[in-house]
Write an enzyme that holds these catalytic residues in place. Structure first.
Site, PDB file in Angstrom:
ATOM      1  N   MET A  29      -5.574  -3.129   3.978  1.00 30.03           N
ATOM      2  CA  MET A  29      -6.800  -3.338   3.219  1.00 30.03           C
ATOM      3  C   MET A  29      -6.484  -3.527   1.735  1.00 30.03           C
ATOM      4  O   MET A  29      -7.380  -3.404   0.891  1.00 30.03           O
ATOM      5  CB  MET A  29      -7.753  -2.162   3.426  1.00 30.03           C
ATOM      6  CG  MET A  29      -8.121  -1.983   4.905  1.00 30.03           C
ATOM      7  SD  MET A  29      -9.694  -1.179   5.163  1.00 30.03           S
ATOM      8  CE  MET A  29      -9.350   0.408   4.444  1.00 30.03           C
ATOM      9  N   GLY A  30      -5.217  -3.801   1.407  1.00 34.58           N
ATOM     10  CA  GLY A  30      -4.861  -4.016   0.004  1.00 34.58           C
ATOM     11  C   GLY A  30      -4.666  -2.711  -0.746  1.00 34.58           C
ATOM     12  O   GLY A  30      -4.480  -1.662  -0.135  1.00 34.58           O
ATOM     13  N   LEU A  32      -2.081  -2.035  -2.472  1.00 32.50           N
ATOM     14  CA  LEU A  32      -0.767  -1.735  -1.890  1.00 32.50           C
ATOM     15  C   LEU A  32       0.021  -0.728  -2.717  1.00 32.50           C
ATOM     16  O   LEU A  32      -0.046  -0.719  -3.938  1.00 32.50           O
ATOM     17  CB  LEU A  32       0.054  -3.029  -1.758  1.00 32.50           C
ATOM     18  CG  LEU A  32      -0.544  -4.132  -0.885  1.00 32.50           C
ATOM     19  CD1 LEU A  32       0.486  -5.254  -0.689  1.00 32.50           C
ATOM     20  CD2 LEU A  32      -1.013  -3.613   0.472  1.00 32.50           C
ATOM     21  N   HIS A  36       2.866   0.823   2.066  1.00 30.97           N
ATOM     22  CA  HIS A  36       2.725  -0.542   2.588  1.00 30.97           C
ATOM     23  C   HIS A  36       4.029  -1.321   2.399  1.00 30.97           C
ATOM     24  O   HIS A  36       4.444  -2.083   3.275  1.00 30.97           O
ATOM     25  CB  HIS A  36       1.598  -1.283   1.858  1.00 30.97           C
ATOM     26  CG  HIS A  36       0.266  -0.588   1.899  1.00 30.97           C
ATOM     27  ND1 HIS A  36      -0.299  -0.030   0.780  1.00 30.97           N
ATOM     28  CD2 HIS A  36      -0.594  -0.356   2.910  1.00 30.97           C
ATOM     29  CE1 HIS A  36      -1.470   0.505   1.097  1.00 30.97           C
ATOM     30  NE2 HIS A  36      -1.680   0.323   2.384  1.00 30.97           N
ATOM     31  N   GLN A  60     -15.282  -0.923   9.765  1.00 30.61           N
ATOM     32  CA  GLN A  60     -14.667   0.383  10.015  1.00 30.61           C
ATOM     33  C   GLN A  60     -15.131   1.453   9.036  1.00 30.61           C
ATOM     34  O   GLN A  60     -14.664   2.583   9.073  1.00 30.61           O
ATOM     35  CB  GLN A  60     -13.139   0.276  10.027  1.00 30.61           C
ATOM     36  CG  GLN A  60     -12.508   0.018   8.669  1.00 30.61           C
ATOM     37  CD  GLN A  60     -11.023  -0.273   8.799  1.00 30.61           C
ATOM     38  OE1 GLN A  60     -10.605  -1.289   9.326  1.00 30.61           O
ATOM     39  NE2 GLN A  60     -10.197   0.646   8.307  1.00 30.61           N
ATOM     40  N   LYS A 148       1.139   7.520   9.169  1.00 28.92           N
ATOM     41  CA  LYS A 148       0.226   8.365   8.403  1.00 28.92           C
ATOM     42  C   LYS A 148      -1.141   8.358   9.087  1.00 28.92           C
ATOM     43  O   LYS A 148      -1.836   9.362   9.120  1.00 28.92           O
ATOM     44  CB  LYS A 148       0.091   7.846   6.980  1.00 28.92           C
ATOM     45  CG  LYS A 148      -0.823   8.727   6.194  1.00 28.92           C
ATOM     46  CD  LYS A 148      -1.213   8.115   4.902  1.00 28.92           C
ATOM     47  CE  LYS A 148      -2.540   8.674   4.508  1.00 28.92           C
ATOM     48  NZ  LYS A 148      -3.585   7.680   4.521  1.00 28.92           N
ATOM     49  N   GLN A 152      -4.880   6.207  14.555  1.00 28.95           N
ATOM     50  CA  GLN A 152      -5.097   4.756  14.512  1.00 28.95           C
ATOM     51  C   GLN A 152      -3.984   4.034  15.277  1.00 28.95           C
ATOM     52  O   GLN A 152      -4.247   3.123  16.075  1.00 28.95           O
ATOM     53  CB  GLN A 152      -5.125   4.286  13.054  1.00 28.95           C
ATOM     54  CG  GLN A 152      -5.049   2.786  12.881  1.00 28.95           C
ATOM     55  CD  GLN A 152      -5.261   2.374  11.438  1.00 28.95           C
ATOM     56  OE1 GLN A 152      -6.387   2.322  10.973  1.00 28.95           O
ATOM     57  NE2 GLN A 152      -4.193   2.080  10.722  1.00 28.95           N
ATOM     58  N   VAL A 175       5.389   7.425   4.196  1.00 29.05           N
ATOM     59  CA  VAL A 175       6.063   7.492   2.899  1.00 29.05           C
ATOM     60  C   VAL A 175       5.301   8.489   2.022  1.00 29.05           C
ATOM     61  O   VAL A 175       4.066   8.436   1.942  1.00 29.05           O
ATOM     62  CB  VAL A 175       6.114   6.105   2.226  1.00 29.05           C
ATOM     63  CG1 VAL A 175       6.753   6.190   0.848  1.00 29.05           C
ATOM     64  CG2 VAL A 175       6.868   5.116   3.116  1.00 29.05           C
ATOM     65  N   SER A 185      -4.055   4.793  -0.695  1.00 26.04           N
ATOM     66  CA  SER A 185      -4.826   4.069  -1.712  1.00 26.04           C
ATOM     67  C   SER A 185      -5.895   4.989  -2.299  1.00 26.04           C
ATOM     68  O   SER A 185      -6.300   4.827  -3.450  1.00 26.04           O
ATOM     69  CB  SER A 185      -5.481   2.837  -1.098  1.00 26.04           C
ATOM     70  OG  SER A 185      -4.511   2.067  -0.418  1.00 26.04           O
TER      71      SER A 185
HETATM   72  P1  AMP Z   1      -4.502   0.704   4.744  1.00 28.71           P
HETATM   73  O1  AMP Z   1      -4.460  -0.511   3.902  1.00 28.71           O
HETATM   74  O2  AMP Z   1      -4.553   1.960   3.969  1.00 28.71           O
HETATM   75  O3  AMP Z   1      -5.510   0.630   5.847  1.00 28.71           O
HETATM   76  O4  AMP Z   1      -3.101   0.776   5.469  1.00 28.71           O
HETATM   77  C1  AMP Z   1      -2.453  -0.350   5.991  1.00 28.71           C
HETATM   78  C2  AMP Z   1      -1.257   0.118   6.776  1.00 28.71           C
HETATM   79  O5  AMP Z   1      -0.370   0.857   5.926  1.00 28.71           O
HETATM   80  C3  AMP Z   1      -1.645   1.075   7.918  1.00 28.71           C
HETATM   81  O6  AMP Z   1      -0.845   0.779   9.059  1.00 28.71           O
HETATM   82  C4  AMP Z   1      -1.323   2.424   7.337  1.00 28.71           C
HETATM   83  O7  AMP Z   1      -1.028   3.386   8.328  1.00 28.71           O
HETATM   84  C5  AMP Z   1      -0.085   2.110   6.503  1.00 28.71           C
HETATM   85  N1  AMP Z   1       0.129   3.153   5.482  1.00 28.71           N
HETATM   86  C6  AMP Z   1      -0.777   3.629   4.593  1.00 28.71           C
HETATM   87  N2  AMP Z   1      -0.236   4.633   3.860  1.00 28.71           N
HETATM   88  C7  AMP Z   1       1.038   4.800   4.300  1.00 28.71           C
HETATM   89  C8  AMP Z   1       2.119   5.682   3.955  1.00 28.71           C
HETATM   90  N3  AMP Z   1       1.983   6.613   3.004  1.00 28.71           N
HETATM   91  N4  AMP Z   1       3.279   5.569   4.643  1.00 28.71           N
HETATM   92  C9  AMP Z   1       3.419   4.633   5.617  1.00 28.71           C
HETATM   93  N5  AMP Z   1       2.451   3.767   5.979  1.00 28.71           N
HETATM   94  C10 AMP Z   1       1.274   3.847   5.342  1.00 28.71           C
END
Ligand code: AMP
Length: 282
Positions: A29-30, A32, A36, A60, A148, A152, A175, A185
């Site tokens: 969802m950006g 980043l 990510h 969602q 994380k 999901q 991470v 984010s």
């Molecule tokens: P989001 O944009 O937050 O929906 O996340 C996009 C992808 O990045 C999803 O698969 C998240 O699980 C992954 N993601 C978000 N935060 C982390 C993190 N701290 N470590 C690893 N993957 C992450």
């Protein structure tokens, strides 16, 4: 690096790739961050081309959630993507993916019910729907998700298996900041003090509960004590549960965790108005 804002031009690029290409896909969802970036890095190591999508998916988000306030930082996202060797970025508009009259949704009916499913009704329906739509558009060989968001990942894995999706799915380890706080984010909404002093205690408490389970602690008692410590630290606990992987069955009634059993300790809590989730899988 190519940036596509519509499906037709993306698909023309995808069709132009040689049949020997392997495409790794990272949906986001950006906004980043290094979490990510790690997904993009793993994809680049394993594929000839990496595709990143950036789309804040409205289906969602619940009616009282942070859709309109969700951080949007396209310019810096594109710099991170470029640095990670991304071949193509797909940035669709909302009306392109959900045109007027849109009426089809994907519902996983088991793993999506507990944990976040209780507190965010409809959330995983929105996630499964957008992920399947993006899979159909991107035509990837391999897709990467962060652990994380463990529930999901398990829901998407189940949806893909149930619907015969032929894309290899990989979950990538969370991470964290040096303090242990999982990158998110939504961390940008925290005050400096919340971020550096309070929020890191979430992961510390998860770790100590995990050790207690592995040392034969009674599951319900360990959970109760961990919830108490989280509340003491200043969090408002939504849930903290121990579940099996990948089925996510509740283990509370087991009394003591068998040594060889795969499990996830997952929690969601509020720090002020900010909702944080985290987990440990072992
Ligand atoms: P989001 O944009 O937050 O929906 O996340 C996009 C992808 O990045 C999803 O698969 C998240 O699980 C992954 N993601 C978000 N935060 C982390 C993190 N701290 N470590 C690893 N993957 C992450």
């Amino acid at each position: 690096m190519k940036v596509f804002h519509d499906i037709v031009s993306y698909s023309a690029w995808r069709t132009s790739l040689p049949s020997s290409a392997s495409v790794g896909f990272v949906p986001t969802m950006g906004a980043l961050h290094a979490g990510h970036a790690r997904l993009l890095e793993v994809s680049r190591e394993q594929n000839t081309h990496t595709v990143l999508s950036i789309f804040v998916n409205p289906t969602q988000f619940g009616p009282n959630e942070d859709l309109s306030k969700y951080p949007r930082t396209l310019e810096s996202d594109l710099k991170i993507a470029e640095a990670e060797g991304v071949a193509a970025v797909f940035v669709p508009t909302e009306s392109m993916l959900y045109p007027d009259g849109y009426s089809t949704f994907v519902t996983e009916e088991k793993l999506s019910l507990p944990l976040c499913g209780v507190f965010r009704p409809g959330h995983f329906r929105g996630v499964a729907t957008i992920v399947l739509k993006l899979f159909n558009i991107i035509e990837a060989d391999h897709a990467y998700f962060g652990l994380k968001d463990a529930q999901q990942f398990f829901v998407i894995q189940k949806m893909a298996r149930d619907l015969n999706v032929r894309i290899k799915l990989t979950g990538v380890e969370t991470v964290r900041e040096a303090s242990g706080l999982a990158l998110s984010s939504r961390n940008t909404y925290l005050s400096k003090e919340e971020r550096t002093l309070t929020a890191p205690q979430f992961y510390q408490i998860l770790i100590s509960a995990k050790n207690e389970f592995q040392n034969g602690g009674v599951i319900a008692a360990v959970l109760e004590s961990a919830r108490g410590r989280l509340a003491q630290a200043g969090f408002q606990v939504q849930y903290l549960e121990l579940r099996s992987t990948p089925e996510l069955t509740d283990l509370t009634a087991m009394n003591i965790l068998p040594k060889e059993m795969g499990a996830v300790l997952a929690g969601a809590l509020f720090l002020g108005k900010v909702r944080l989730i985290d987990n440990i899988i072992w």
